[in-house]
Write an enzyme that holds these catalytic residues in place. Structure first.
Site, PDB file in Angstrom:
ATOM      1  N   ASP A  78       0.859  -1.169   0.000  1.00  0.00           N
ATOM      2  CA  ASP A  78       0.000   0.000   0.000  1.00  0.00           C
ATOM      3  C   ASP A  78       0.909   1.236   0.000  1.00  0.00           C
ATOM      4  O   ASP A  78       2.092   1.151   0.352  1.00  0.00           O
ATOM      5  CB  ASP A  78      -0.881  -0.033   1.253  1.00  0.00           C
ATOM      6  CG  ASP A  78      -1.720   1.216   1.418  1.00  0.00           C
ATOM      7  OD1 ASP A  78      -2.369   1.626   0.455  1.00  0.00           O
ATOM      8  OD2 ASP A  78      -1.700   1.790   2.518  1.00  0.00           O
ATOM      9  N   ASP A  80      -0.288   5.065   0.912  1.00  0.00           N
ATOM     10  CA  ASP A  80      -0.566   6.077   1.934  1.00  0.00           C
ATOM     11  C   ASP A  80      -0.511   5.484   3.336  1.00  0.00           C
ATOM     12  O   ASP A  80      -1.141   4.456   3.614  1.00  0.00           O
ATOM     13  CB  ASP A  80      -1.942   6.704   1.688  1.00  0.00           C
ATOM     14  CG  ASP A  80      -1.983   7.464   0.378  1.00  0.00           C
ATOM     15  OD1 ASP A  80      -1.538   8.614   0.354  1.00  0.00           O
ATOM     16  OD2 ASP A  80      -2.446   6.883  -0.626  1.00  0.00           O
TER      17      ASP A  80
END
Length: 279
Positions: A78, A80
């Protein structure tokens, strides 16, 4: 099982003495002294050991004996609040005075309180309508910071022969810059629609939600000739859960409780380079 105990700071002699009492077994210390491996441990930590780790900001995980980093072929991440420290959409919203409102939706979505990620993203992006697209560059240049240990982790996984995939519910503007900057192999993210130099408040194409993240991991594995069990997945929010479940090893990084509980390994204190010390 092997028990791996890690610290953001080098472990001390008093730590080793405590481990010998709380979880007896042969200890192997990593060269940088940030982690110790204890072999032949039952995967059920004593309450006193958990209390000790909590009090001393230590992370711990159980792994099968003999497992090596090179057993894997792909690291899916991922972006953020995982590879980077910020939520890009919250910082973009700050340039139109709406950070608090957007951040509240982001937080609820990542905790799993808003079940439909696509609806959550659509709501947040709509609030950005009319913002100058130059705000994206400002976020990247002024606010985007890699998470601790990110570059060391990437160097280590590349040295072990793994490919890297950055798959994000965020935006291609940032994933593409990071792909070039960090030498990543694959990326997948959402595209913000821009007309006449301004955000329209819409996303172009398929939204990268939890199901798309998991599908992207499986498709990338197929492209590389790997079974998904040879992938590792790294995330922090509920939108990462399906991707993490599809992988052979999942790592929750400073994650929401629902993600920590579901992951194979949770890093609450150490940096991303803690991944390398697992093996």
């Amino acid at each position: 099982m092997n028990l791996v105990i890690q610290s953001a700071l080098p472990l001390s002699a008093s730590h080793y003495a405590a481990f010998a009492t709380l979880v007896p077994g042969p200890q192997r210390v990593t060269p940088d002294a940030h982690a110790v491996h204890i072999a032949g441990v039952e995967p059920s930590p004593p309450a006193a050991f958990v209390t000790y780790c909590t009090a001393h900001a230590l992370d711990y995980a159980y792994l099968a004996p003999g497992r090596q980093l090179s057993d894997f072929g792909l690291l899916a991440m991922d972006m953020d609040s995982t590879l980077i420290t910020i939520e890009c959409i919250d910082e973009i919203a700050d340039y139109c005075g709406l950070k608090a409102k957007v951040a509240a939706i982001t937080e609820a979505s990542m905790r799993g309180e808003i079940k439909d990620f696509s609806e959550s993203l659509t709501r947040r992006v709509a609030l950005l309508k009319g913002l100058e697209a130059s705000a994206l560059e400002r976020v990247y240049e002024e606010r985007l910071t890699l998470s601790p240990g990110a570059e060391q982790m990437l160097a280590g996984v590349r040295a072990a022969g793994l490919k890297t995939l950055l798959v994000s519910g965020g935006f291609t503007f940032f994933t593409e810059k990071l792909r070039i900057r960090l030498g990543l192999d694959f990326t997948r993210a959402n595209t913000l629609e821009i007309v006449d130099g301004k955000l329209t408040g819409r996303v172009s194409g398929e939204i990268v939600d939890a199901a798309v993240k998991a599908r992207t991991l499986r498709e990338t594995c197929a492209q590389l000739g790997l079974v998904p069990e040879r992938a590792m997945a790294l995330g922090d929010g509920s939108n990462d859960l399906q991707m993490m479940a599809a992988a052979g090893l999942s790592i929750a990084f400073r994650a929401k409780p629902v993600v920590r509980h579901a992951a194979s390994v949770a890093f609450n204190h150490v940096g991303l380079d803690g991944l390398l010390r697992l093996f």
